[in-house]
Write an enzyme that holds these catalytic residues in place. Sequence first.
Site, PDB file in Angstrom:
ATOM      1  N   ARG A   1      25.619  81.010  68.485  1.00 16.70           N
ATOM      2  CA  ARG A   1      25.494  80.640  69.751  1.00 16.70           C
ATOM      3  C   ARG A   1      26.928  80.614  70.549  1.00 16.70           C
ATOM      4  O   ARG A   1      27.801  79.970  69.923  1.00 16.70           O
ATOM      5  CB  ARG A   1      24.880  79.011  69.788  1.00 16.70           C
ATOM      6  CG  ARG A   1      25.102  78.289  71.231  1.00 16.70           C
ATOM      7  CD  ARG A   1      24.633  76.892  71.365  1.00 16.70           C
ATOM      8  NE  ARG A   1      24.916  76.199  72.472  1.00 16.70           N
ATOM      9  CZ  ARG A   1      25.750  75.279  72.816  1.00 16.70           C
ATOM     10  NH1 ARG A   1      26.202  74.529  71.864  1.00 16.70           N
ATOM     11  NH2 ARG A   1      25.711  74.764  74.252  1.00 16.70           N
TER      12      ARG A   1
ATOM     13  N   HIS B   1      29.835  76.633  79.695  1.00  9.92           N
ATOM     14  CA  HIS B   1      30.187  75.695  78.503  1.00  9.92           C
ATOM     15  C   HIS B   1      31.601  75.151  78.992  1.00  9.92           C
ATOM     16  O   HIS B   1      32.773  75.488  78.363  1.00  9.92           O
ATOM     17  CB  HIS B   1      30.323  76.330  77.123  1.00  9.92           C
ATOM     18  CG  HIS B   1      30.387  75.237  76.104  1.00  9.92           C
ATOM     19  ND1 HIS B   1      29.615  75.236  74.877  1.00  9.92           N
ATOM     20  CD2 HIS B   1      31.283  74.352  75.898  1.00  9.92           C
ATOM     21  CE1 HIS B   1      29.898  74.305  74.188  1.00  9.92           C
ATOM     22  NE2 HIS B   1      30.854  73.649  74.551  1.00  9.92           N
TER      23      HIS B   1
ATOM     24  N   GLU C   1      25.934  70.162  77.742  1.00  8.83           N
ATOM     25  CA  GLU C   1      26.343  68.733  77.975  1.00  8.83           C
ATOM     26  C   GLU C   1      26.950  68.550  79.399  1.00  8.83           C
ATOM     27  O   GLU C   1      28.128  68.292  79.465  1.00  8.83           O
ATOM     28  CB  GLU C   1      27.817  68.553  76.841  1.00  8.83           C
ATOM     29  CG  GLU C   1      27.227  68.823  75.524  1.00  8.83           C
ATOM     30  CD  GLU C   1      28.229  68.160  74.358  1.00  8.83           C
ATOM     31  OE1 GLU C   1      29.184  67.642  75.015  1.00  8.83           O
ATOM     32  OE2 GLU C   1      27.935  68.193  73.178  1.00  8.83           O
TER      33      GLU C   1
ATOM     34  N   ASN D   1      22.722  68.603  71.179  1.00  4.84           N
ATOM     35  CA  ASN D   1      24.235  68.488  70.683  1.00  4.84           C
ATOM     36  C   ASN D   1      24.053  66.889  69.964  1.00  4.84           C
ATOM     37  O   ASN D   1      24.139  66.083  70.656  1.00  4.84           O
ATOM     38  CB  ASN D   1      25.305  68.683  71.468  1.00  4.84           C
ATOM     39  CG  ASN D   1      25.242  70.227  71.937  1.00  4.84           C
ATOM     40  OD1 ASN D   1      24.789  70.901  71.538  1.00  4.84           O
ATOM     41  ND2 ASN D   1      26.280  70.579  72.554  1.00  4.84           N
TER      42      ASN D   1
ATOM     43  N   TYR E   1      26.082  64.405  67.341  1.00  7.14           N
ATOM     44  CA  TYR E   1      27.173  64.178  66.602  1.00  7.14           C
ATOM     45  C   TYR E   1      27.097  62.443  66.263  1.00  7.14           C
ATOM     46  O   TYR E   1      27.511  62.490  64.994  1.00  7.14           O
ATOM     47  CB  TYR E   1      28.609  64.154  67.460  1.00  7.14           C
ATOM     48  CG  TYR E   1      28.587  65.609  67.623  1.00  7.14           C
ATOM     49  CD1 TYR E   1      29.586  66.312  66.729  1.00  7.14           C
ATOM     50  CD2 TYR E   1      28.322  66.281  68.831  1.00  7.14           C
ATOM     51  CE1 TYR E   1      29.880  67.682  67.115  1.00  7.14           C
ATOM     52  CE2 TYR E   1      28.581  67.649  68.974  1.00  7.14           C
ATOM     53  CZ  TYR E   1      29.346  68.406  68.115  1.00  7.14           C
ATOM     54  OH  TYR E   1      29.677  69.740  68.376  1.00  7.14           O
TER      55      TYR E   1
ATOM     56  N   GLU F   1      24.391  71.944  68.732  1.00  2.08           N
ATOM     57  CA  GLU F   1      25.643  71.863  67.864  1.00  2.08           C
ATOM     58  C   GLU F   1      25.266  70.338  66.890  1.00  2.08           C
ATOM     59  O   GLU F   1      24.638  69.477  67.114  1.00  2.08           O
ATOM     60  CB  GLU F   1      26.657  71.207  68.948  1.00  2.08           C
ATOM     61  CG  GLU F   1      27.192  72.455  69.727  1.00  2.08           C
ATOM     62  CD  GLU F   1      28.291  71.995  70.738  1.00  2.08           C
ATOM     63  OE1 GLU F   1      28.964  70.760  70.608  1.00  2.08           O
ATOM     64  OE2 GLU F   1      28.546  72.891  71.644  1.00  2.08           O
TER      65      GLU F   1
HETATM   66  C1  BGP Z   1      31.099  69.149  72.057  1.00  2.00           C
HETATM   67  C2  BGP Z   1      31.150  70.313  72.775  1.00  2.00           C
HETATM   68  C3  BGP Z   1      32.061  71.226  71.985  1.00  2.00           C
HETATM   69  C4  BGP Z   1      32.921  70.779  70.779  1.00  2.00           C
HETATM   70  C5  BGP Z   1      32.500  69.407  70.253  1.00  2.00           C
HETATM   71  C6  BGP Z   1      33.440  68.531  69.475  1.00  2.00           C
HETATM   72  O1  BGP Z   1      30.896  67.843  73.133  1.00  2.00           O
HETATM   73  O2  BGP Z   1      30.005  70.920  73.246  1.00  2.00           O
HETATM   74  O3  BGP Z   1      32.463  72.162  72.744  1.00  2.00           O
HETATM   75  O4  BGP Z   1      34.176  70.810  71.452  1.00  2.00           O
HETATM   76  O5  BGP Z   1      31.570  68.555  71.012  1.00  2.00           O
HETATM   77  O6  BGP Z   1      34.101  67.538  70.249  1.00  2.00           O
HETATM   78  P1  BGP Z   1      35.569  67.499  70.617  1.00  2.00           P
HETATM   79  O7  BGP Z   1      36.095  68.828  70.991  1.00  2.00           O
HETATM   80  O8  BGP Z   1      35.338  66.866  72.190  1.00  2.00           O
HETATM   81  O9  BGP Z   1      36.083  66.434  69.799  1.00  2.00           O
END
Ligand code: BGP
Length: 454
Positions: free
Chosen positions: A83, A127, A172, A300, A302, A360
């Site tokens: 991706r 993005h 996002e 995405n 996390y 992600e």
């Molecule tokens: C997501 C984004 C990515 C990447 C990732 C890690 O929000 O889509 O581009 O950066 O997060 O988070 P960060 O870089 O904000 O710590």
Amino acid sequence: MIDTTFTYSSPFPDTFVFGVAAASAQIEGAAFTDGKGESIWDHFSRIPGKVANGDTLDVACDHYHRFDEDFALMASLGVKHYRLSIGWPRIFPQGDGELNPAGLAFYHRLFDSMDRHGITPWVTLFHWDLPQSLEERGGWTSRVTVDAFARYADTVVREFGHRVKNWITLNEIRCFTMLAYGYGTKAPGRRESAAVVNQTFHHALLCHGHGVRAVRAFGGEGARVGLTDNCDVSVPVTESPADIAAAEAWFLDKNLHVLGAIHGKGYAPAYLDRVGADAPRVEPGDFDLIGLPTDFLGLNIYTATYVRAGRSGERYDALSLPPNYPRADSAWLHLVPQAIYWATRMCHELYGHDAIYITENGCGYNDERVVNGEVIDLHRRDYLRNHLREVHRAIADGVPVDGYFLWSFIDNYEWEDGYQRRFGIVHCDFETQVRTPKLSAHYYTDVMRTRTVL
Ligand code: BGP
């Protein structure tokens, strides 16, 4: 219908897609090469104090010049799906106006190389690297950006539609609207009123609609399109009916802005009640675009918030995490692997999405060093394994999760955290540009090869 033959040790279904993810601005570098225009991140990163260590995107992983060796490395690790995103300011340096043929040529070279290495592209149209020129004309607060995006999307899908079949409209929304125009932590770093921020969401939703429209119009046979959302995820404290119902109620409430809005019938009454006089201005026909049917939903994932049934009559009780709750080095990234299970299950059960991709998932840590040729990132291997287990569990429970893209292939420019925060399964030495696959990369290779959570 739940497949009862799918057990804890079953391999992932044959059709399940394993991949890795990255984004143009974060890895390409070559920020002003071959006619590329300035992006809001090029601009923002030069304002003192905005990005850790004053890091800019000028060089990043130099992927612009090294993509061929990067795809060779990907292929050698067994990666078959990648991706990536297209840099809008490479195609239209001013956002609209003149087209930059060198930008198109670059992505043709890139797709040629992916072809040669047997890697399928999954392309995000936007993005976060908005052309600075558009920001100077209002950025996401203005419909000028919507019109410009419509043209950009048409141009890109027409150009690459014969070779790209998997499209993601936007990445996002809340990060480039709320965090960028409300909290000001992401480019362009503005702090606007709630009404303005809600309007930025509305413009982003319109662009999502234009992306879908462009793929339907110019994507050709077999083209598929969806949004990538970073919904707020709830995890029930216990998996009891009462806590699950509470977590679902919280999830619906928290995601009214985006997931609640893309179903085409206008903003939900609950959303309009909440925003009151700060509601976005909607023009006739807007929701015909916003609600265009998509082929999949990208998520995405996390982290998450723990939710339980309200103790004194409230529908839910969202718990704040104690200071010693485990997290990655990114302060927001608390380790809640069940986030994947519950986010996908809720998107399926509450909104009816029947093709979901994790676009992600990953973790960021500082100070990962190469020692004797190795990076022993057992913390990332653990994160990956725990999350893949939850993907597997979701599939076992009949949730249609069709793929998983790990963030990220390589350490890169992590926005306001700059280069110190490493999310890659491949280590990047930003001085020498030497790449070293970490232990987690080798682990993921074995997972992809066996299609099993090892
Ligand atoms: C997501 C984004 C990515 C990447 C990732 C890690 O929000 O889509 O581009 O950066 O997060 O988070 P960060 O870089 O904000 O710590």
